[in-house]
Design a protein around this motif. Structure first.
Motif, PDB file in Angstrom:
ATOM      1  N   THR A   1       0.707  -1.099   0.000  1.00  0.00           N
ATOM      2  CA  THR A   1      -0.024   0.066   0.123  1.00  0.00           C
ATOM      3  C   THR A   1       0.896   1.206   0.042  1.00  0.00           C
ATOM      4  OG1 THR A   1      -0.450   0.018   2.425  1.00  0.00           O
ATOM      5  CG2 THR A   1      -1.851  -1.072   1.186  1.00  0.00           C
ATOM      6  N   MET A   2       2.292   1.178   0.357  1.00  0.00           N
ATOM      7  CA  MET A   2       2.866   2.230   0.665  1.00  0.00           C
ATOM      8  C   MET A   2       3.863   2.574  -0.784  1.00  0.00           C
ATOM      9  SD  MET A   2       3.620   2.988   4.487  1.00  0.00           S
ATOM     10  CE  MET A   2       3.997   4.934   4.017  1.00  0.00           C
ATOM     11  N   LEU A   3       3.930   1.382  -1.596  1.00  0.00           N
ATOM     12  CA  LEU A   3       4.728   1.665  -2.765  1.00  0.00           C
ATOM     13  C   LEU A   3       3.805   2.070  -3.706  1.00  0.00           C
ATOM     14  CD1 LEU A   3       6.996  -1.698  -3.030  1.00  0.00           C
ATOM     15  CD2 LEU A   3       7.704   0.871  -2.274  1.00  0.00           C
ATOM     16  N   GLU A   4       4.524   2.732  -5.040  1.00  0.00           N
ATOM     17  CA  GLU A   4       3.873   2.860  -6.239  1.00  0.00           C
ATOM     18  C   GLU A   4       4.125   1.543  -6.874  1.00  0.00           C
ATOM     19  OE1 GLU A   4       2.416   5.530  -7.414  1.00  0.00           O
ATOM     20  OE2 GLU A   4       2.428   6.681  -5.528  1.00  0.00           O
ATOM     21  N   PRO A   5       3.400   1.171  -8.102  1.00  0.00           N
ATOM     22  CA  PRO A   5       3.521  -0.186  -8.650  1.00  0.00           C
ATOM     23  C   PRO A   5       4.565  -0.188  -9.245  1.00  0.00           C
ATOM     24  CG  PRO A   5       1.289   0.998  -9.179  1.00  0.00           C
ATOM     25  CD  PRO A   5       2.042   2.183  -8.341  1.00  0.00           C
ATOM     26  N   TYR A   6       5.345   0.778  -9.691  1.00  0.00           N
ATOM     27  CA  TYR A   6       6.668   0.616 -10.441  1.00  0.00           C
ATOM     28  C   TYR A   6       7.960   0.616  -9.424  1.00  0.00           C
ATOM     29  CZ  TYR A   6       6.363   5.641  -9.764  1.00  0.00           C
ATOM     30  OH  TYR A   6       5.852   6.831  -9.241  1.00  0.00           O
ATOM     31  N   GLU A   7       7.402   0.452  -8.119  1.00  0.00           N
ATOM     32  CA  GLU A   7       8.625   0.523  -6.957  1.00  0.00           C
ATOM     33  C   GLU A   7       8.838  -0.652  -6.192  1.00  0.00           C
ATOM     34  OE1 GLU A   7       8.386   5.198  -5.468  1.00  0.00           O
ATOM     35  OE2 GLU A   7       7.089   3.797  -4.495  1.00  0.00           O
ATOM     36  N   GLY A   8       9.880  -0.937  -5.786  1.00  0.00           N
ATOM     37  CA  GLY A   8      10.092  -2.208  -4.853  1.00  0.00           C
ATOM     38  C   GLY A   8      10.550  -1.586  -3.609  1.00  0.00           C
ATOM     39  N   VAL A   9      10.986  -2.736  -2.687  1.00  0.00           N
ATOM     40  CA  VAL A   9      11.566  -2.151  -1.317  1.00  0.00           C
ATOM     41  C   VAL A   9      12.770  -2.802  -1.269  1.00  0.00           C
ATOM     42  CG1 VAL A   9      10.386  -4.361  -0.310  1.00  0.00           C
ATOM     43  CG2 VAL A   9      10.837  -2.724   1.100  1.00  0.00           C
ATOM     44  N   VAL A  10      13.704  -1.911  -0.603  1.00  0.00           N
ATOM     45  CA  VAL A  10      14.922  -2.073  -0.334  1.00  0.00           C
ATOM     46  C   VAL A  10      15.216  -2.725   1.086  1.00  0.00           C
ATOM     47  CG1 VAL A  10      17.387  -1.276  -0.270  1.00  0.00           C
ATOM     48  CG2 VAL A  10      15.763  -0.306  -1.689  1.00  0.00           C
TER      49      VAL A  10
ATOM     50  N   LEU B   1      23.371   1.572   1.889  1.00  0.00           N
ATOM     51  CA  LEU B   1      22.033   1.995   1.280  1.00  0.00           C
ATOM     52  C   LEU B   1      22.191   3.444   0.655  1.00  0.00           C
ATOM     53  CD1 LEU B   1      18.942   1.795   1.172  1.00  0.00           C
ATOM     54  CD2 LEU B   1      19.033   3.409   3.488  1.00  0.00           C
ATOM     55  N   ARG B   2      22.841   4.212   0.907  1.00  0.00           N
ATOM     56  CA  ARG B   2      23.018   5.653   0.273  1.00  0.00           C
ATOM     57  C   ARG B   2      23.408   5.388  -1.174  1.00  0.00           C
ATOM     58  NH1 ARG B   2      23.022  10.732   0.692  1.00  0.00           N
ATOM     59  NH2 ARG B   2      23.045  10.917   2.975  1.00  0.00           N
ATOM     60  N   ALA B   3      24.648   4.383  -1.059  1.00  0.00           N
ATOM     61  CA  ALA B   3      25.362   4.188  -2.417  1.00  0.00           C
ATOM     62  C   ALA B   3      24.385   3.447  -3.332  1.00  0.00           C
ATOM     63  CB  ALA B   3      26.534   3.301  -1.985  1.00  0.00           C
ATOM     64  N   TYR B   4      23.429   2.548  -2.801  1.00  0.00           N
ATOM     65  CA  TYR B   4      22.676   1.706  -3.723  1.00  0.00           C
ATOM     66  C   TYR B   4      21.447   2.784  -4.443  1.00  0.00           C
ATOM     67  CZ  TYR B   4      18.951  -1.620  -5.069  1.00  0.00           C
ATOM     68  OH  TYR B   4      18.097  -2.144  -5.862  1.00  0.00           O
ATOM     69  N   LEU B   5      21.165   3.727  -3.700  1.00  0.00           N
ATOM     70  CA  LEU B   5      20.059   4.751  -4.114  1.00  0.00           C
ATOM     71  C   LEU B   5      20.773   5.615  -5.048  1.00  0.00           C
ATOM     72  CD1 LEU B   5      18.329   5.529  -0.673  1.00  0.00           C
ATOM     73  CD2 LEU B   5      17.493   4.069  -2.655  1.00  0.00           C
TER      74      LEU B   5
ATOM     75  N   MET C   1      14.350  -0.226 -14.914  1.00  0.00           N
ATOM     76  CA  MET C   1      14.566  -1.089 -13.530  1.00  0.00           C
ATOM     77  C   MET C   1      13.412  -0.861 -12.398  1.00  0.00           C
ATOM     78  SD  MET C   1      18.607   0.059 -13.528  1.00  0.00           S
ATOM     79  CE  MET C   1      19.057  -0.786 -12.058  1.00  0.00           C
ATOM     80  N   VAL C   2      13.409  -1.657 -11.740  1.00  0.00           N
ATOM     81  CA  VAL C   2      12.433  -1.365 -10.482  1.00  0.00           C
ATOM     82  C   VAL C   2      13.014  -0.109  -9.586  1.00  0.00           C
ATOM     83  CG1 VAL C   2      11.366  -2.322  -8.429  1.00  0.00           C
ATOM     84  CG2 VAL C   2      11.679  -3.627 -10.382  1.00  0.00           C
ATOM     85  N   PHE C   3      12.037   0.729  -9.461  1.00  0.00           N
ATOM     86  CA  PHE C   3      12.424   2.130  -8.625  1.00  0.00           C
ATOM     87  C   PHE C   3      12.567   1.527  -7.166  1.00  0.00           C
ATOM     88  CE2 PHE C   3      11.806   5.977 -10.978  1.00  0.00           C
ATOM     89  CZ  PHE C   3      11.477   5.243 -12.205  1.00  0.00           C
ATOM     90  N   PRO C   4      13.672   1.990  -6.105  1.00  0.00           N
ATOM     91  CA  PRO C   4      13.743   1.695  -4.778  1.00  0.00           C
ATOM     92  C   PRO C   4      12.637   2.824  -4.274  1.00  0.00           C
ATOM     93  CG  PRO C   4      15.615   2.752  -5.437  1.00  0.00           C
ATOM     94  CD  PRO C   4      14.952   2.478  -6.732  1.00  0.00           C
ATOM     95  N   GLY C   5      11.247   2.158  -3.829  1.00  0.00           N
ATOM     96  CA  GLY C   5      10.570   3.027  -3.301  1.00  0.00           C
ATOM     97  C   GLY C   5      10.142   3.014  -1.685  1.00  0.00           C
ATOM     98  N   MET C   6      10.971   2.249  -0.995  1.00  0.00           N
ATOM     99  CA  MET C   6      10.645   2.176   0.406  1.00  0.00           C
ATOM    100  C   MET C   6      11.958   1.582   1.014  1.00  0.00           C
ATOM    101  SD  MET C   6       7.933  -0.063   2.062  1.00  0.00           S
ATOM    102  CE  MET C   6       6.526   0.980   2.641  1.00  0.00           C
ATOM    103  N   VAL C   7      12.354   2.057   2.245  1.00  0.00           N
ATOM    104  CA  VAL C   7      13.496   1.045   3.122  1.00  0.00           C
ATOM    105  C   VAL C   7      12.747   0.377   4.076  1.00  0.00           C
ATOM    106  CG1 VAL C   7      15.605   1.085   4.272  1.00  0.00           C
ATOM    107  CG2 VAL C   7      15.215   2.520   2.212  1.00  0.00           C
ATOM    108  N   TYR C   8      13.281  -1.045   3.915  1.00  0.00           N
ATOM    109  CA  TYR C   8      12.596  -1.778   5.180  1.00  0.00           C
ATOM    110  C   TYR C   8      13.632  -2.406   6.186  1.00  0.00           C
ATOM    111  CZ  TYR C   8      11.184  -6.542   7.045  1.00  0.00           C
ATOM    112  OH  TYR C   8      10.885  -7.694   7.656  1.00  0.00           O
TER     113      TYR C   8
ATOM    114  N   ALA D   1      12.227  -3.947 -15.326  1.00  0.00           N
ATOM    115  CA  ALA D   1      11.271  -3.340 -14.499  1.00  0.00           C
ATOM    116  C   ALA D   1      10.494  -4.072 -13.552  1.00  0.00           C
ATOM    117  CB  ALA D   1      10.500  -2.414 -15.378  1.00  0.00           C
ATOM    118  N   GLY D   2      10.928  -5.201 -13.345  1.00  0.00           N
ATOM    119  CA  GLY D   2      10.076  -6.066 -12.453  1.00  0.00           C
ATOM    120  C   GLY D   2       8.998  -6.973 -12.821  1.00  0.00           C
ATOM    121  N   ALA D   3       9.239  -7.242 -14.282  1.00  0.00           N
ATOM    122  CA  ALA D   3       8.097  -7.747 -15.097  1.00  0.00           C
ATOM    123  C   ALA D   3       7.742  -9.352 -14.579  1.00  0.00           C
ATOM    124  CB  ALA D   3       8.195  -7.721 -16.466  1.00  0.00           C
TER     125      ALA D   3
END
Lengths: 341, 341, 341, 341
Positions: free
Chosen positions: B71-80, B117-121, B133-140, D92-94
């Motif tokens: 619910t907190m990610l946009e559909p094009y985002e993943g979680v780091v 984490l910073r380097a990854y982003l 690519m999948v956008f990093p949209g949240m950190v877990y 893109a996470g397809a």
């Protein structure tokens, strides 16, 4: 305030609480591998009279519906239901969330008609373009239905036979199953359901449990690696004992059936009271949910004194509302209600 | 048999059961709209010291993780997450089931390194092909981690700052949060977490409740129509009171913190015993989970007398295992364990 | 054998092939960032008369529908369509595959009725339980419809107004848009569509292209990171030029409109021939698809000499079939058909 | 401007365009049921030397990967790939969009190591908690890899054997397969691939086609109702002929192999030129993609005169870039490039 809003306004049947308290400090493994769950499963299988049945305990109804449907369908299949089916209307698209279409046929007081089901399936398979369509891969029925109505033994047999002919499973959502089995107007019992459908569940949440639905796969047909699918759906409880203990209590000394019967007896009193007071029934229900039509101002007035549920708008001036009894309803409260009506 | 297999082998803290019994026949509305849930939410918000926080009570951890992330990610985002994160390894792909990728970075005893984490982003945003690519949209992050380790106040602050800089939410999985907050080796408290992360949950299942995780959105950032999403995920309980009553009890008179502290005290005794007996620690954990390395035959022998968990294979002859204390662990059982070791 | 099976039985309009051949060795970047695509977009925007429109070129219809619907809906929303809508029936559940429900209302010769749409939306928002239901988040219409019928300017305006009132986007599937715009019986033109709906597409595959649908977001409302979503759906072509060149040709010198008009003229001749020969029309279509009812044995006989499509079973002895004209239909073939009828 | 940006900067091989023009007005059925597609399939099966192979023609790579993976995995399974696999990084996470996890193991110049693959699978099955994890249900390799490298016959055999042992399919992504098969440094041919893997595809888009990838199921193992799944993924083309005609041309008179061989010859010249000029290779590639490391200011200067691709940041001052040859590369352009380098 007095309320007949639903059959889940109280906590759990006292016998269940007692068992929870008594077993509380017993140390057991998690995720449903505990002895309480094991015992509950055995008792349920015995009550169903199907030796090769498999039981899995889940937390809630929508979760159970989505899981059963998703795990028993092929990815190119959808589930056929009467248009009023809970999965089609009131589960926020939980089935579609798993990628499957809900295919609807007309309802008749909440029930599907076996002939219409057959016609639907025939039409699909005859259609030259059916490979561009969602395959009907399962039939879903509720018993009692959302309107409190019940299938007859003959109707269930017919629907079961159609499913066998088309080689698709029949799934019965029994969120209020006990109230259906204990109705005065039914010729259906638990073993008959267990031999007629492929998968069903015995509702606990609405019949005395704090939480819990017992899924029965009737012929060793639990989907492969089911536990992993449960986890994937976010539906696995670490303390599986919570549901195991409750169903163990419910299926000891027929508690489930006795408290369901109580709710039916209370519903019969309620029904008679409503009749005596001259209320118009929205439809005739043989189970614990009773639906009447109220003039809107009358409804607003009544609302001040007693809880009930909005059902649907009938016309500009009238609304259908629901009163529900449960294992916890008392005659005293019904008397109080009679005074208010 | 004596067991230290996990922190969910018993039922609920007695105070919780007491409340469940006492409130049992009170009639309340369903789906979390009851006064017990209301009261629990208020107490939690107060304990967090964040007036504009919002609380939602869920049943279990995997469910909560999948729901929050989806619910907190946009559909094009993943979680780091650190590669050892629970969502990356032990949730049967529940996050991917909702359509989102879990993006991993290295772990250091279960923790992510803020600099990594910073380097990854940075690398992602600099990559000319990042739209493929999948956008990093949240950190877990988990706190305590899967290894029982804890972030320092400074580390949490750094991670929180990075998330703010990149405008993505920081989500803290606190399935065992109490054990982290009550550790001897932490400078992190609940208000600090509530002001540093965007969303987190206070684990109940592993800290005295039968079931339940309290999600805190720290700044009125609960996703739109969250209730509908909960329902869609199959995660809504009809009898929301079940969790409401438990968290109300846990957040009355600091019960949550007291029983967490008890588990830590028991863990300190356990740790000392293990040290005294000359066991090799797999790693140093400041919380209620303790990990040691056993020679395989020794492990098989011990298994006959006491329950513990397989953690991972160290080499052909050695295995890492876990002993967990909890709110329910007694000094007597620790003495018995000492005799067996 | 002579065939009127569909409007995609030939390859591409010769002018398109010519352009493909001519530009073949020009080196351009991939993924739609080429100058041909750029030029096509500009021409389409100009034809729409909407400066702030955005255009994206896609490969096929089902893909486009699923992508538009998935990217423009919130996760708790579904799409409202007439029950005969292509997305509801003939796309194998591609919308549900993305997690969204297709919500249906009755059809009238393939069209939805604005009043019924309004009633549907009103009922949803008035329902006290609507948070347990799928939110209607978009309206989907086809123009021409699956039955070849057309909305009037007034009907489109009404539907557009309702969508604005309820703050949900209106999506028009124009897989055969050209045939609708060039019909003798329409008062709708391209600029009107562009100002009335929120998103629509101009079908290429069925109107002279080898492949391609041009999506128009009419007011800078392309979803965020749309390219990433396209990729995620597997809908991005490395050689975007393939579609760019085709639409550039179609929107040069009104080619799209001219060849659509040709198909309509051919359809009018076909319609007159069918009338003259005394055939029963299944329904009256003002576009390039004509539907008649055949007695089954007559259908079997005709099938030996000419290709057409099964449409639906009318009764035990009769079947509705479709004849389609296209940009490629010749008067000579229509004469041959007349001889066979 | 001269460009070596990728192998898809031109349109189609002239022979393909010729065929498209020649067959343009032939009327055929849609959705891949045309005789051109039929003929292409037969020729591909013959080239593979596998009578019971099945071929399906798709439009693009990401689409093909997501479809194959989704349809060949069980819902509780994920796909194992080297961490640099295209599906893990640049789609893109397809795959996750279809609900499946991508499980990664280390890469070695883009390749997975058979021993590491075996260890991964062993560890999974030995883990006592594996039912809480995503099952490895398929192995995905690219050949050539993203770095242009190739598996040896022996390596492919080993990976194939491991997959057989663990009873999971092996999927080879051959988006650039021809360039791999025609390399000077390979002992792998098409029949060997067809007998070693379970499913693979022969890339067309990057080897002379406008669009198209030919999927080969090597032993009658096409998933059930595959066409419906293709449609559900939005991956079905109405004018299937577009891809059928192209692959028919590519597999007539070995065109596919001849033009792939041409690209390799051009790459060898390019490689020699780069060597002669003293460039540092990022890695050694035996196929049509060549990677060198440039000092950043040198890169900026070169960019003004010739097109190439950013590959990755090496350090603050250096960047790896890619030059690609293709079926369309001319010796003349390579001479021009040599002058610029």
């Amino acid at each position: 305030m007095l309320t007949f809003e639903s059959d889940y306004v109280e906590g759990a049947h006292p016998k269940i609480l007692e068992e929870l308290v008594e077993t509380n400090m017993v140390q057991v493994s998690g995720y449903g591998s505990d002895p309480f769950t094991e015992s509950a499963k055995k008792k349920i299988i015995q009550a169903c009279g199907r030796e090769n049945a498999q039981v899995y305990l889940m937390a809630g109804g929508t979760q159970t519906n989505a899981l059963i449907i998703d795990t028993m369908l092929e990815p190119y299949e959808g589930v056929v239901t009467a248009e009023t089916g809970h999965i089609a209307v009131h589960e926020a698209g939980a089935v579609e969330f798993t990628g499957h279409k809900v295919l609807t046929i007309p309802h008749h007081n909440g029930k599907m008609d076996p002939a219409e089901l057959r016609a639907y399936l025939e039409t699909f398979w005859k259609d030259g373009n059916h490979e561009h369509m969602v395959f009907p891969g399962m039939v879903y029925i509720t018993h009692p239905t959302e309107f409190g109505t019940l299938y007859t033994r003959n109707e269930l047999q017919q629907i079961g036979d159609i499913c066998k002919e088309y080689e698709i499973p029949l799934f019965l959502d029994g969120a209020r199953l006990g109230y259906g089995l204990m109705s005065n107007d039914t010729d259906v019992d638990l073993p008959f359901i267990a031999q007629t459908v492929d998968v069903f569940y015995i509702g606990g949440t609405k019949i005395g449990a704090l939480i819990g639905e017992a899924v029965v796969f009737t012929h060793s047909n639990m989907p492969k690696h089911f536990i992993t699918r449960v986890k994937q759906h976010g539906a696995m409880l670490a303390k599986g004992r919570l549901i195991g203990i409750q169903f163990d209590a419910l299926f000891t000394d027929d508690l489930y059936f006795k408290i369901s019967r109580h709710a039916i007896e209370m519903a019969e009193i309620l029904k008679q009271t409503l009749k005596d007071k001259g209320y118009t029934f929205f439809m005739d229900s043989p189970t614990n949910q009773q639906f009447i039509v109220l003039e809107n101002s009358q409804m607003e007035e009544l609302k001040k004194h007693v809880g009930f549920s909005f059902w649907e708008t009938v016309d500009e001036d009238h609304t259908a509302v629901r009163f529900a009894t449960s294992w916890a309803t008392t005659e005293e409260n019904l008397r109080k209600l009679a005074e208010l009506l």
